[in-house]
Scaffold this active site. Structure first.
Site, mmCIF file in Angstrom:
data_model
loop_
_atom_site.group_PDB
_atom_site.id
_atom_site.type_symbol
_atom_site.label_atom_id
_atom_site.label_comp_id
_atom_site.label_asym_id
_atom_site.label_seq_id
_atom_site.Cartn_x
_atom_site.Cartn_y
_atom_site.Cartn_z
ATOM 1 C CB SER A 170 5.833 -1.376 6.848
ATOM 2 O OG SER A 170 6.749 -1.564 5.813
ATOM 3 N NE ARG A 239 2.790 4.754 -3.403
ATOM 4 C CZ ARG A 239 2.578 4.473 -2.135
ATOM 5 N NH1 ARG A 239 3.576 4.059 -1.364
ATOM 6 N NH2 ARG A 239 1.395 4.619 -1.598
ATOM 7 C CG ASP A 334 4.196 -8.869 4.452
ATOM 8 O OD1 ASP A 334 4.838 -8.628 3.421
ATOM 9 O OD2 ASP A 334 4.301 -8.189 5.495
ATOM 10 C CG HIS A 367 4.106 -5.026 3.458
ATOM 11 N ND1 HIS A 367 4.739 -5.525 4.576
ATOM 12 C CD2 HIS A 367 4.431 -3.701 3.407
ATOM 13 C CE1 HIS A 367 5.416 -4.541 5.170
ATOM 14 N NE2 HIS A 367 5.240 -3.438 4.479
ATOM 15 C CG ASP A 368 -0.209 -1.760 1.285
ATOM 16 O OD1 ASP A 368 0.691 -1.402 2.063
ATOM 17 O OD2 ASP A 368 -0.500 -1.132 0.254
#
Lengths: 393, 393
Positions: A170, A239, A334, A367-368
Site C-alpha cells: 500500500s 478508520r 484488491d 487490499h489487506d
C-alpha cells in the site's frame, strides 16, 4: 536480538519458534538547525527524529539489509514484542523472523516509522521548536519523497551503502517505488505489494471523506486538540471507511455475511444488529487508542499527492533511471489499489528495460491480503530474495 | 395537472415540452387512533399522514395507475415543478411526463413520500401526539413492509383496485418487490431497478458507517436536535460515503480523474485539492439542506432489515404467491447492488413460474444510473408498459 524464551514464564511467546523475540524501538535525530531538511512543499523541517527497529544482524559487507516500509496505520514495530506482556507482535511478524519470508537468520531487517507519523518519528504530534507546542496543523505537508529522504538519512547513519531489498504494501509500496526513483544506486531490489503509482478518483474520494470526518469532529479543533481530548469519533469513522476498502466484498461476505451480533432476531432499535457493524465499530475504537488523527490527515494527503505519471509526465519517464530489480505483487480482489494499477507499473518498467516480475495473487482477502498469512506471498518473497543472494556471491 | 406555460414569463419551463408543468404535493391522513397501523416491529403508529403527488389522469376504469417508489434520498416530488422559481424538476422528471417512459398522456402516475420520510409523510420529524414534540428516536422502527402498507392505504383512498405498474430504483425497487409479495392481487406488473432482495455485508457496512457519522455528531443529541441546529456534519459525511457507492470507479474516473479544483498545482495545504473532493463536499452540503438526519437513520435501517430470503426461508419461497409480471433491470457497473443480485431475484421468480424479463444495462454510471438520462432504460420501460396496455384491451 532474538530472545531465548523461558517457556515456563511465557508460553505464548515461547510457542513461536520463529519470533524475533523481544525488540526495542531506537531513534536517530538529524537535520538539526541550520541543516534542516528541505521538503518537497518548499518548507524546511528540523530537527527530525526517526524511530526504527532492526531485526537480524548486519553482515560485515553491510550487504544484507532489507528495508520494510509501512502503510498508513503501521509503525516501526514490524516484528517481535516490546515486552513479555505485549499482546500482539509487530504488524508484519508473519513475514519477518528466523525462517520467515524476510529471514532474520540471513538478513538485517529495518523498519522505521514514516515521517509525519505518531510512533516516534517527527510528526504533527511532535513539539514545534518555534512554538514549544505540538505542531498540529503547523506541521509542513509531507510527501512520499520526503518520507523516503528521511529513511535514506537513517540508512546513511547506519553506514549502509546499498539496500539489498525494499518492501512494503500500500503506502509502503509507494515508498518502495519512490526509493528506486530517488536513489537508483542504493537499491538492489524492490518488492512493492498491493500498491499504485497514483490513487484513482475513487480512492481520493474515500480519503477525502475520512479526512472530512476528522476535521468536522469538534474535538479536532483545527488540529490543536483540547487537553485530554482527541477527535476520536472522527478518526474512528475514517478508520471504518478505510476498513471497508481494505476488505473485498467477498471476504466481508465470508467473514460476516448478514449474521446478527449475539442475537437471533432484529432488535428494531439503533443498537448494533449485524456482526459487520460490531466489527467495524471495534476497529474504529481500537485504532483511536493507538493512532493520531493529525497523522491520519497528513498520511492520506501524502497518498493523494503521490502521482508518478503526473510528476514526471508519464509513468515510463518516471522509471527512466531505475536500476533495481522488481518483483511487483498484487491481489486479485484488491479494489482499493486494483491489480490493473500494478500492471501499469510493470508495463512502464518493462519499457525501461527493468528486470521485473509480476505476480497477481489470487485471493479473496482484498487490499489487506499483504498483512495476512499467505503461503504464496511468503514463497514468492523467499525465492526472490534467495535469487538475489545467489547473485551476490 | 400539466400547465400551459407562457414562454414569455418562464422560458426555462416553457422550453421543456415534455414537462408535467406545475404540480403540488397533497396529503392523506389515516390510521387515526384507535385505528393505528400495526408495524412489523410490533409497535403501533397513528395518525399517519402520507404526502403524494399525481401526474396525468386516472381513467374511468381506474386501470392506468403507475406507482413510483422513491429511493433513500427521494420524496413525493417525482416530476414537474412546485413553482415557477423552482430550479430543479422532480427527482425522476426525465422518466415521467407526456411522451416520456412513464407517459402521463396515458398513465396516472403517483409518487408518495415513504413512511419515515421528511417531506410530508409521517416520520421522525413529525410531532409525536403523546409528547407533542418531534418523535426523534421515539419514532418506531419501520420496515419496507410498513412503507408498502402505507402506500396501499393511499391506493385504497384513491379508489384504485389494481395498480398497472410499480417501479422504483434501489430502496424503491425493494418496495416494488415487497408490494408483489404483500399484495399479489393489486399489482399487474412491476419494474424493480438496481435493487436487491437483501444487502451484502459490504452494503450493511457502508450504511453502518454513515449512521455512525450522524450519531457521533454532537448536534445529533440522541435525535433531539438542539434549537436551530441539526447534525449537519454527520449527515454530510453519510451522504458523501453514499455518493461514492452510487458512482462506479469508472464514472468517477471519467468525471473527475485526478483533476485539480481551480488550480494547477497541489496546494500543499488541507484545502480542497481535487475536483472529486469538491464535488463530494458540495453533495454533502446540498443534502443537509433538504434532508433530515433521523430519516436517514431510519431509512438505512429499513434497507438493512430488508431480507426476503431471511424472512421467508428462501428467495424462492418469498416469491411463491406472486402474480405480477416482472421486468428486472440492473446496471453492469453498479457495485452497491450488483447485477448478480438481480439475477438471484430473477432465478427465484422463474422457479415460481413468474413472467419475468431481465435486462442488464451496460453503463459506466453505477448504481445511480437509474436517475440519469438513459435511452435504453426509457425504451425498455415504454415497451414493457405498452405491452401491458395492449393486454388490457
Amino acid at each position: 536480538m532474538a530472545l531465548n524464551l523461558d517457556k515456563n514464564t511465557n508460553v505464548r511467546m515461547g510457542m513461536d519458534q520463529k519470533s524475533v523475540g523481544l525488540v526495542e524501538t531506537k531513534t536517530h535525530t538529524f537535520a538539526k538547525p541550520p541543516n534542516e531538511l528541505l521538503l518537497e512543499c518548499g518548507r524546511k523541517l528540523g530537527p527530525i527524529t526517526i524511530a526504527y527497529e532492526t531485526y537480524g544482524k548486519l553482515n560485515d559487507k553491510k550487504s544484507n539489509t532489507i528495508l520494510i516500509l509501512h502503510a498508513l496505520s503501521g509503525d516501526a514495530h514490524a516484528a517481535g514484542y516490546h515486552s513479555y506482556d505485549e499482546e500482539k507482535a509487530g504488524w508484519w511478524d508473519i513475514m519477518i523472523g528466523p525462517g520467515k519470508a524476510f529471514d532474520t537468520n540471513k538478513y538485517f531487517v529495518i523498519c522505521s516509522n514514516i515521517l509525519g507519523g505518531c510512533k516516534g518519528t517527527t510528526g504533527p504530534m511532535s513539539i514545534n521548536p518555534e512554538s514549544q507546542k505540538p505542531f498540529g496543523m503547523s506541521f509542513p505537508m509531507i510527501t512520499v519523497s520526503d518520507m523516503v529522504n528521511v529513511q535514506k538519512e537513517l540508512i546513511d547513519h547506519l553506514g549502509i551503502k546499498k539496500v539489498l531489498c525494499l518492501s512494503g504494501g500500500s503506502l509502503g509500496g509507494m515508498q518502495a517505488l519512490q526509493w528506486t526513483i530517488s536513489y537508483p544506486d542504493w537499491v538492489e531490489a524492490v518488492i512493492p505489494i498491493a500498491t499504485t503509482s497514483r490513487l484513482s478518483a475513487q480512492s481520493l474520494a474515500f480519503n477525502a471523506v475520512g479526512r472530512n470526518a476528522i476535521i468536522s469532529d469538534p474535538d479536532w479543533n483545527n488540529g490543536e486538540y483540547f487537553p485530554g481530548k482527541t477527535p476520536a469519533q472522527g478518526l474512528a469513522i475514517a478508520r471504518m471507511i478505510g476498513h471497508i476498502t481494505y476488505l473485498s466484498p467477498e471476504s466481508m461476505h465470508d467473514k460476516f455475511g448478514r449474521r446478527l451480533q449475539e442475537k437471533e432476531q432484529y432488535s428494531y432499535d439503533f443498537v448494533t444488529d449485524f456482526q459487520v457493524e460490531s466489527y467495524l465499530h471495534y476497529q474504529g475504537i481500537q485504532f483511536v487508542e493507538r493512532f493520531d488523527a493529525n497523522t491520519y490527515l497528513y498520511f492520506t494527503k501524502a497518498m493523494d499527492y503521490f502521482d508518478l505519471a503526473g510528476k514526471f509526465g508519464s509513468l515510463e519517464r518516471a522509471f527512466e533511471k531505475i536500476k533495481s530489480k522488481y518483483l511487483v505483487i498484487s491481489f486479485t480482489s484488491d479494489w482499493l489499489f486494483p491489480a490493473y494499477q500494478s500492471r501499469e507499473i510493470v508495463r512502464a518498467l518493462i519499457k525501461n528495460g527493468v528486470d521485473v516480475s509480476l505476480c497477481e495473487i489470487k485471493t479473496p482477502y482484498g487490499h489487506d491480503a499483504f498483512l495476512l498469512e499467505n503461503e504464496q506471498l511468503t514463497r514468492l518473497i523467499s525465492s526472490f530474495l534467495s535469487n538475489l543472494k545467489l547473485k551476490e556471491k
